[in-house]
Design an enzyme around this catalytic site. Structure first.
Site, mmCIF file in Angstrom:
data_model
loop_
_atom_site.group_PDB
_atom_site.id
_atom_site.type_symbol
_atom_site.label_atom_id
_atom_site.label_comp_id
_atom_site.label_asym_id
_atom_site.label_seq_id
_atom_site.Cartn_x
_atom_site.Cartn_y
_atom_site.Cartn_z
ATOM 1 N N ALA B 83 0.860 -1.184 0.000
ATOM 2 C CA ALA B 83 0.000 0.000 0.000
ATOM 3 C C ALA B 83 0.894 1.231 0.000
ATOM 4 O O ALA B 83 1.825 1.320 0.803
ATOM 5 C CB ALA B 83 -0.917 -0.003 1.220
ATOM 6 N N CYS B 84 0.622 2.151 -0.904
ATOM 7 C CA CYS B 84 1.415 3.383 -0.988
ATOM 8 C C CYS B 84 1.314 4.151 0.329
ATOM 9 O O CYS B 84 0.213 4.424 0.815
ATOM 10 C CB CYS B 84 0.918 4.255 -2.129
ATOM 11 N N ILE B 85 2.479 4.514 0.867
ATOM 12 C CA ILE B 85 2.485 5.134 2.194
ATOM 13 C C ILE B 85 1.774 6.486 2.209
ATOM 14 O O ILE B 85 1.009 6.786 3.132
ATOM 15 C CB ILE B 85 3.928 5.245 2.749
#
Lengths: 94, 138, 116
Positions: B83-85
């Site tokens: 998941a993109c931070i």
């Protein structure tokens, strides 16, 4: 073996601006795959109107009650969708 | 006709579960790709797609639990789910270390998802033979 | 020839454009060739004198000015969309190349991607 230049995967309704952009981008040698809401193009009076091969995801067509409208597209399942992506040099998800 | 070459895929999901069809289309595609002998290098969740990695979704019991379905698929096949931070922190999706860093009340990142930067997407783009996006419809 | 990130959604009312910009900057940071195409309502990113203080958002005009610094190769705008939204040289940020045919531009890139 990439016999398709660009596979355009469209998941928007025919009215969506990106559907028009996708249609404009189609060139000979490309293919169009309609998934999700994009299969509604097969029910619309104008149809998908395309010079390139049109494929449509069967599960999305059946889910929307469009089994009888699907003559203008070749129906594919997910294994066939995977196959289409391997046959294309480029894939654009619109 | 020559046999189809084996491909590797990076799948990017930007549509959220329960508001778009994107996570389910992506899962069916991923299953079919694996079944055909291809590999899925990684699944990258971006934008609203990060909601798929929440351990706190509780859909009605007669509806498919997409985060669980995805979690099981990734675990069974040893596929990294990222998941993109930047997307995740803005939308309230945090792992334990981010929970501590921002002194939040809880963490909610579903296993086996991890949180990492867009570099993971760039790397997938470079390493995989195909990158496919699963966006919100409309 | 590199990636074309397409921004076809307007600024502020929806987040997808910012996320597309982040993707473009990331590619550039990893030395991957990337250009950005603004099309449809996305061309409204390119208007000058955006003052966002009253809506409490960062101005995308400022974000955009970082593009050359990050190493984004080119910024294109769909000429037709610019006409539609009343954008011309007098009210458009610098350094944008007008594209008469967005489809040709897509053809020239090996990857075309949207952020959402």
């Amino acid at each position: 073996m990439t016999d398709i230049h660009t596979l355009h995967i469209l998941n928007k309704t025919p009215e969506h601006p990106r559907s028009k952009a996708c249609r404009d981008a189609l060139r000979p040698g490309d293919a169009l795959l309609l998934i999700e809401s994009a299969v509604l193009a097969l029910a619309a009076q104008s149809g998908p109107e395309s010079d390139v091969p049109v494929y449509a995801l069967a599960s999305d067509i059946v889910a929307r009650g469009l089994g009888q409208c699907a003559r203008e597209a070749s129906l594919v399942d997910f294994p066939a969708m995977v196959d289409l992506t391997t046959r294309a040099q480029n894939v654009i998800s619109w | 006709m020559a046999a189809n070459p084996i491909h590797s895929y990076t799948l990017v999901i930007t549509g959220a579960p329960y508001s778009t069809q994107a996570p389910q289309t992506a899962l069916s595609f991923a299953r079919a790709a694996i079944a055909a002998g291809h590999t899925v290098d990684r699944v990258f969740l971006y934008g609203d797609g990060v909601h798929l990695a929440s351990s706190l979704c509780a859909p009605p019991s007669d509806e498919t639990h997409w985060p669980t379905e995805w979690s099981t698929f990734l675990t069974d096949n040893g596929i990294p789910g990222v998941a993109c931070i930047a997307s995740a922190l803005r939308r309230g999706l945090v792992n334990e270390s981010e929970r501590k860093r921002y002194e939040l009340s809880a963490s909610n990142l579903l296993k086996p998802f991890i949180i990492a930067g867009l570099g993971e997407w760039v790397e997938g783009n470079m390493a995989s033979s195909r990158t496919l996006y699963f966006h919100a419809g409309g | 020839m590199g990636t074309l990130m397409v921004i076809d959604q307007p600024p502020y009312g929806i987040w997808a454009g910012r996320e597309a910009l982040d993707m473009a900057f990331s590619l550039a940071a990893f030395d991957q060739p990337v250009s950005i195409l603004f099309t449809g309502a996305g061309v409204n990113w390119l208007r000058t004198y955006q003052d966002t203080r009253e809506i409490n958002q960062k101005s995308v005009e400022k974000n955009l000015s970082a593009a050359p610094i990050f190493g984004v190769e080119a910024m294109y705008a769909c000429a037709r969309a610019c006409t539609q939204y009343g954008l011309g040289p007098e009210n458009m940020v610098d350094g944008v190349v007008l594209a008469e045919n967005s489809s040709d531009l897509i053809r020239q890139h090996s990857h075309t991607a949207f952020a959402g």
